[in-house]
Design a protein around this motif. Structure first.
Motif, PDB file in Angstrom:
ATOM      1  N   GLN A 152       0.772  -1.308   0.101  1.00  9.66           N
ATOM      2  CA  GLN A 152      -0.154  -0.068   0.042  1.00  9.66           C
ATOM      3  C   GLN A 152       0.734   1.250  -0.047  1.00  9.66           C
ATOM      4  O   GLN A 152       1.875   1.286   0.667  1.00  9.66           O
ATOM      5  CB  GLN A 152      -0.820  -0.074   1.175  1.00  9.66           C
ATOM      6  N   LEU A 153       0.524   2.331  -0.917  1.00 10.92           N
ATOM      7  CA  LEU A 153       1.281   3.340  -0.699  1.00 10.92           C
ATOM      8  C   LEU A 153       0.330   4.499  -0.746  1.00 10.92           C
ATOM      9  O   LEU A 153      -0.812   4.799  -1.613  1.00 10.92           O
ATOM     10  CB  LEU A 153       1.959   3.591  -2.434  1.00 10.92           C
ATOM     11  N   THR A 154       0.409   5.465   0.195  1.00  8.77           N
ATOM     12  CA  THR A 154      -0.565   6.661   0.335  1.00  8.77           C
ATOM     13  C   THR A 154       0.063   7.810  -0.465  1.00  8.77           C
ATOM     14  O   THR A 154       0.997   8.355  -0.178  1.00  8.77           O
ATOM     15  CB  THR A 154      -0.683   6.793   1.820  1.00  8.77           C
ATOM     16  N   VAL A 155      -0.776   8.338  -1.480  1.00  3.11           N
ATOM     17  CA  VAL A 155      -0.507   9.464  -2.124  1.00  3.11           C
ATOM     18  C   VAL A 155      -1.822  10.355  -2.344  1.00  3.11           C
ATOM     19  O   VAL A 155      -2.699   9.793  -2.656  1.00  3.11           O
ATOM     20  CB  VAL A 155       0.174   9.296  -3.628  1.00  3.11           C
ATOM     21  N   PHE A 156      -1.625  11.691  -2.370  1.00  5.59           N
ATOM     22  CA  PHE A 156      -2.707  12.418  -2.392  1.00  5.59           C
ATOM     23  C   PHE A 156      -4.050  12.079  -1.219  1.00  5.59           C
ATOM     24  O   PHE A 156      -5.032  12.146  -1.702  1.00  5.59           O
ATOM     25  CB  PHE A 156      -3.332  12.773  -3.651  1.00  5.59           C
TER      26      PHE A 156
END
Length: 237
Positions: free
Chosen positions: A154-158
């Motif tokens: 999982q990658l959190t962006v914006f």
């Protein structure tokens, strides 16, 4: 901050990226005006989605996060420029040359066989051998890489979650360096969107004596996410 960034994007609409030196310098002046005296440059998702230019978040070591703009796409290379005239040159997401760093990467060989170009076909036994030249008098150093693929990261962006496949690259110096080295091995990281296979983030260390460069492809991510209006804001995390 947001008002300043919106002002510069309105101004950039009037510019075209050509070989004209005057236009180029005016373009950089607008970027300097927008991002001067800010600890970390951040744009809203709406700003990114509505920009006519491809944008890249860059963080070099402990320095503040900056925004770079895709200035040229030629001969298979993406050339990203910053407000202070630094340039990152990439092939399929791999840094192959830099300009404006403390010790620039001048050349990288055998890029056509880089496994990162074909992420879907990476296997545990894949290796990649190439030679690298640096500005501070180091030429023809042999680097060898092996790779590990880690799915469902999982990658959190914006402020949104993206499901990614993480490729970890283990890099090793094959030659004795000219200067004292405390470690001849390091890791690079590449995050690919799980659905599309698009590279959306990477952290690349060019050699043991340089700080890592983290690059988040803001515009690519913006194209993967649903469109939002200017009233919604949020930066990359």
């Amino acid at each position: 901050m947001i008002a300043s960034i919106r002002t510069v994007f309105s101004s950039l609409v009037l510019l075209t990226l050509t070989a004209c030196a005057g236009t180029y310098h005016s373009y950089l002046d607008n970027l300097k005006l927008a991002f001067a005296d800010t600890p970390d440059a951040e744009l809203s998702l709406a700003d990114v989605q509505q920009s006519q230019y491809d944008l890249l978040y860059v963080k070099h070591g402990e320095r503040a996060q900056a925004v770079m703009v895709l200035m040229h796409l030629e001969a298979g290379q993406h050339k990203w420029v910053s407000a202070d005239n630094a340039m990152l040159i990439m092939e399929q997401g791999r840094l192959v040359r830099t300009l404006g760093l403390e010790n620039d990467l001048l050349h990288l060989t055998n890029t056509i066989n880089d496994p990162v170009r074909r992420v879907a076909s990476i296997r545990p036994d894949n290796t990649w051998l190439r030679l690298a030249d640096w500005h501070n008098g180091e030429y023809g150093y042999t680097l060898r890489s092996s790779f590990e693929v880690i799915p469902a990261q999982q990658l959190t962006v914006f402020q949104q979650q993206l499901n990614t496949t993480l490729v970890v690259e283990y890099v090793k110096y094959e030659d004795q360096a000219n200067y004292l080295r405390f470690d001849g091995q390091w890791q690079n990281y590449f995050w690919f969107d799980s659905k599309t296979g698009t590279l959306i983030k990477s952290e690349q260390t060019l050699s043991p004596f340089l700080q890592p460069i983290t690059m988040t492809y803001a515009s690519r991510i913006g194209r993967l996410l649903p469109p939002v209006s200017k009233t919604n804001t949020g930066g990359a995390q």
